[in-house]
Design an enzyme around this catalytic site. Structure first.
Site, mmCIF file in Angstrom:
data_model
loop_
_atom_site.group_PDB
_atom_site.id
_atom_site.type_symbol
_atom_site.label_atom_id
_atom_site.label_comp_id
_atom_site.label_asym_id
_atom_site.label_seq_id
_atom_site.Cartn_x
_atom_site.Cartn_y
_atom_site.Cartn_z
ATOM 1 N N PHE A 150 30.781 26.816 2.560
ATOM 2 C CA PHE A 150 29.611 25.920 2.569
ATOM 3 C C PHE A 150 28.897 25.839 1.236
ATOM 4 C CE2 PHE A 150 27.260 29.915 3.186
ATOM 5 C CZ PHE A 150 26.140 29.680 2.416
ATOM 6 N N LYS A 174 40.090 20.895 4.649
ATOM 7 C CA LYS A 174 39.282 21.275 5.814
ATOM 8 C C LYS A 174 38.009 21.881 5.234
ATOM 9 C CE LYS A 174 37.790 24.111 8.104
ATOM 10 N NZ LYS A 174 36.313 24.364 8.146
ATOM 11 N N GLU A 177 32.342 23.339 8.084
ATOM 12 C CA GLU A 177 31.707 22.521 9.126
ATOM 13 C C GLU A 177 30.188 22.462 8.940
ATOM 14 O OE1 GLU A 177 33.168 25.363 9.276
ATOM 15 O OE2 GLU A 177 32.387 26.707 10.838
ATOM 16 N N SER A 227 34.530 33.991 2.925
ATOM 17 C CA SER A 227 34.206 35.418 3.003
ATOM 18 C C SER A 227 35.494 36.258 3.030
ATOM 19 C CB SER A 227 33.384 35.683 4.266
ATOM 20 O OG SER A 227 34.120 35.231 5.390
ATOM 21 N N CYS A 282 29.170 32.963 -5.110
ATOM 22 C CA CYS A 282 30.061 34.124 -5.172
ATOM 23 C C CYS A 282 29.998 34.785 -6.543
ATOM 24 C CB CYS A 282 31.480 33.726 -4.832
ATOM 25 S SG CYS A 282 32.182 32.686 -6.101
ATOM 26 N N GLU A 383 27.937 42.568 0.761
ATOM 27 C CA GLU A 383 27.628 41.245 0.207
ATOM 28 C C GLU A 383 26.453 40.672 0.998
ATOM 29 O OE1 GLU A 383 30.379 37.874 0.764
ATOM 30 O OE2 GLU A 383 29.705 37.118 -1.180
HETATM 31 P P1 NAD Z 1 33.352 31.627 5.721
HETATM 32 O O1 NAD Z 1 34.404 32.624 5.451
HETATM 33 O O2 NAD Z 1 32.469 31.833 6.900
HETATM 34 O O3 NAD Z 1 33.991 30.145 5.917
HETATM 35 C C1 NAD Z 1 34.850 29.598 4.957
HETATM 36 C C2 NAD Z 1 35.776 28.610 5.645
HETATM 37 O O4 NAD Z 1 36.588 29.298 6.591
HETATM 38 C C3 NAD Z 1 35.066 27.494 6.396
HETATM 39 O O5 NAD Z 1 35.747 26.291 6.185
HETATM 40 C C4 NAD Z 1 35.166 27.943 7.856
HETATM 41 O O6 NAD Z 1 35.226 26.859 8.758
HETATM 42 C C5 NAD Z 1 36.472 28.709 7.884
HETATM 43 N N1 NAD Z 1 36.461 29.814 8.846
HETATM 44 C C6 NAD Z 1 35.419 30.624 9.153
HETATM 45 N N2 NAD Z 1 35.792 31.555 10.058
HETATM 46 C C7 NAD Z 1 37.107 31.335 10.315
HETATM 47 C C8 NAD Z 1 38.065 31.977 11.139
HETATM 48 N N3 NAD Z 1 37.738 33.034 11.899
HETATM 49 N N4 NAD Z 1 39.312 31.498 11.171
HETATM 50 C C9 NAD Z 1 39.665 30.435 10.412
HETATM 51 N N5 NAD Z 1 38.800 29.786 9.596
HETATM 52 C C10 NAD Z 1 37.535 30.230 9.544
HETATM 53 O O7 NAD Z 1 32.485 31.495 4.370
HETATM 54 P P2 NAD Z 1 31.139 30.692 4.112
HETATM 55 O O8 NAD Z 1 30.012 31.365 4.833
HETATM 56 O O9 NAD Z 1 31.348 29.249 4.312
HETATM 57 O O10 NAD Z 1 30.975 30.912 2.528
HETATM 58 C C11 NAD Z 1 30.378 32.066 1.980
HETATM 59 C C12 NAD Z 1 31.416 33.069 1.539
HETATM 60 O O11 NAD Z 1 32.320 32.467 0.625
HETATM 61 C C13 NAD Z 1 30.809 34.241 0.782
HETATM 62 O O12 NAD Z 1 31.430 35.418 1.207
HETATM 63 C C14 NAD Z 1 31.141 33.956 -0.668
HETATM 64 O O13 NAD Z 1 31.213 35.081 -1.515
HETATM 65 C C15 NAD Z 1 32.467 33.301 -0.527
HETATM 66 N N6 NAD Z 1 32.799 32.489 -1.701
HETATM 67 C C16 NAD Z 1 33.742 32.977 -2.537
HETATM 68 C C17 NAD Z 1 34.065 32.264 -3.682
HETATM 69 C C18 NAD Z 1 35.097 32.772 -4.633
HETATM 70 O O14 NAD Z 1 35.456 32.053 -5.537
HETATM 71 N N7 NAD Z 1 35.593 33.972 -4.470
HETATM 72 C C19 NAD Z 1 33.422 31.048 -3.953
HETATM 73 C C20 NAD Z 1 32.475 30.589 -3.051
HETATM 74 C C21 NAD Z 1 32.165 31.318 -1.914
#
Ligand code: NAD
Length: 490
Positions: A150, A174, A177, A227, A282, A383
């Site tokens: 997000f 994808k 959401e 994450s 991040c 985190e």
């Molecule tokens: P998230 O892991 O909750 O969601 C990321 C994506 O995965 C979304 O599209 C979501 O729909 C999907 N998703 C979530 N749970 C899932 C599951 N159980 N099975 C399959 N798909 C699933 O992350 P978020 O809250 O949207 O973003 C924040 C996180 O992203 C933080 O941990 C941040 O550090 C990380 N991030 C990392 C970087 C990097 O470059 N390393 C960059 C930006 C954000």
């Protein structure tokens, strides 16, 4: 009726007729703006099949023609930058300036991918044996997919999309959401840029939609940002299904402040890093480790910077920090602050229980500073993904580097110093893939890999630049013999 965010499949805006719809909420106002479909498995399969059919044609289009679509997309994005930035602020919460800056970094990836005629080049040798030549070509994989988080709805899809399509693949996005409106706008521009149908597609949803992509045999490569637990899950499932995967995970980024640092600059940059994007980055500085006499002055100055930061709705004038993304996120962050306090950590600046006038329903957590955080405490390892900076102390640079390296993540580590040798030692020893020297957010330009390490990354080839081109292509080695006596004589 609320605006419905649709999928873009095979060149058409498609209503997946999903039984599940989610509200898309402006986090500064706590008000729904639209609803988004949760695309079911059968519709994802249609998109993958359309992508595969499109790929078979698209891979034959010369790369010099494929880049023309990206030139058009870049120009359209420049023209619509203001509009997209406003959408990002409204659905993601960050300030207008942060949203516009994010889009610049996204567009930079399109510009970099336009170098594909050179970036895709292989190599060759004549006469590896007498009269025999050997060549390496890079060829596309087929249907590729990216699952994005997000916090950068405009930039992160562009860490992948331009490289995937310019190298001849079909690509399915994808998006998160929580922030689908930015992608919907991006896809309007993709439609205007005239890409052949099926080459770039959008499927909205969450776990069910993702699993359908991970399990479909025609999806050849999966890129993920989010994450760490989800990154690990997606990497395992995608690779178990025989796909390439690059999965960027979470972070906990430490920054060393040496006593010889320019303290005014260091404080300003650290405040921007820790509290910019409400800490939902991040590459946000999450732990500041002061060395020796840096402690008192840095503590005083960063506390001033935290309390004076103007928090509010990101489209209002002068706002420097927006809300966090959801009420659950606010509750989680406030819970971490409360737990830290219960464990004896001093909350030097407390961002809980604050309101922004006129935005009573927003998800506000103001800048927060935790003082004297023990290295083994929960908060030192977790985190937070909110505007919370932990302060730790070291006597020497060696002790400070030990604290930097004592964590499971490896996304970013930085140092502020005026000493070349301290900087050099840190650069060499820091256990992180993105390193900053007198930099607060060491975000690689599009022509460098986004180099997370350890629990911040699963895979080998990272996103962006040459790594992106390598990830989305497979090497083909051709060994050829053409004896003169086999040629027809003219
Ligand atoms: P998230 O892991 O909750 O969601 C990321 C994506 O995965 C979304 O599209 C979501 O729909 C999907 N998703 C979530 N749970 C899932 C599951 N159980 N099975 C399959 N798909 C699933 O992350 P978020 O809250 O949207 O973003 C924040 C996180 O992203 C933080 O941990 C941040 O550090 C990380 N991030 C990392 C970087 C990097 O470059 N390393 C960059 C930006 C954000």
């Amino acid at each position: 009726m609320a605006t419905k965010i649709l999928d873009f499949i095979d060149g058409q805006w498609t209503d997946a007729k999903a039984s599940d719809l989610l509200d898309v909420v402006n986090p500064a106002k706590g008000a729904a703006m639209a609803e988004v479909v949760m695309t079911p498995q059968a519709v994802v399969a249609q998109a993958v099949e359309a992508g595969h059919a499109a790929y078979r044609e698209w891979r034959q289009v010369p790369v010099t023609d494929r880049v023309q679509y990206l030139f058009r997309l870049k120009m359209l994005m420049e023209e619509h930058l203001d509009e997209i930035a406003r959408i990002i602020t409204n659905e993601c919460g960050k300030t207008y300036g942060e949203s516009a800056a994010e889009m610049r970094r996204g567009i930079e990836n399109i510009e970099t991918a336009i170098g594909a005629p050179i970036l895709m080049q292989g190599y060759n040798n004549e006469d590896i044996a007498r009269g025999i030549d050997e060549h390496m070509f890079r060829q596309p994989l087929g249907v590729t997919a990216a699952i994005t988080p997000f916090n950068f709805p405009g930039m992160i899809p562009l860490w992948f999309l331009p490289y995937a399509v310019v190298t001849g693949n079909a690509f399915i996005l994808k998006p998160s959401e929580k922030v689908p409106m930015t992608s919907a706008k991006l896809f309007e521009l993709i439609e205007q840029a005239g890409f052949p149908k099926g080459v770039i597609q959008l499927v909205n949803g969450s776990k069910e939609t993702v699993d359908a992509l991970l399990d479909h045999p025609l999806v050849r490569a999966v890129s993920f940002v989010g994450s760490t637990p989800v990154a690990r899950y997606i990497y395992s499932r995608a690779t178990a299904n025989g796909k390439r995967a690059q999965c960027q995970g979470g972070a906990k980024n430490p920054v060393i402040i040496m006593p010889d640092a320019d303290m005014d600059t260091a404080t300003k940059i650290m405040a921007d890093s820790a509290f910019g994007c409400a800490g939902q980055r991040c590459l946000a500085a999450s732990v500041a480790i002061t060395v020796g006499s840096a402690r008192n002055i840095f503590t005083e100055q960063i506390a001033d910077a935290a309390v004076s930061r103007k928090v509010g709705y990101g489209l209002d004038d002068g706002v420097q920090m927006g809300p966090v993304i959801t009420p659950e996120s606010k509750t989680r962050i406030e819970g971490i602050i409360a737990n830290s306090q219960q464990q004896g950590i001093n909350v030097l600046v407390d961002g809980r229980n604050q309101l922004v006038s006129g935005y009573d329903d927003g998800y506000w957590v103001f800048p927060t500073i935790l003082e004297g955080v023990p290295p083994q405490s929960d908060v030192a390892k977790t985190e937070i993904f909110g505007p919370v900076l932990s302060l730790m102390y070291a006597e020497t640079i060696d002790d400070a580097i030990e604290l930097v390296n004592d964590r499971s993540y490896g996304n970013m580590a930085c140092i502020f110093t005026s000493s070349g040798s301290a900087a050099r030692k840190f650069r060499n020893e820091a256990d992180a893939g993105n390193v900053g020297v007198n930099i607060g957010v060491a975000a690689p330009m599009a022509f460098y890999p986004f180099s997370g390490w350890n629990e911040s990354f699963f895979g080998d080839l990272h996103g962006q630049g040459r790594h992106g081109v390598e990830f989305y292509t497979q090497t083909k080695v051709v060994i050829e013999r053409w004896p003169k006596e086999w040629s027809r004589q003219f």
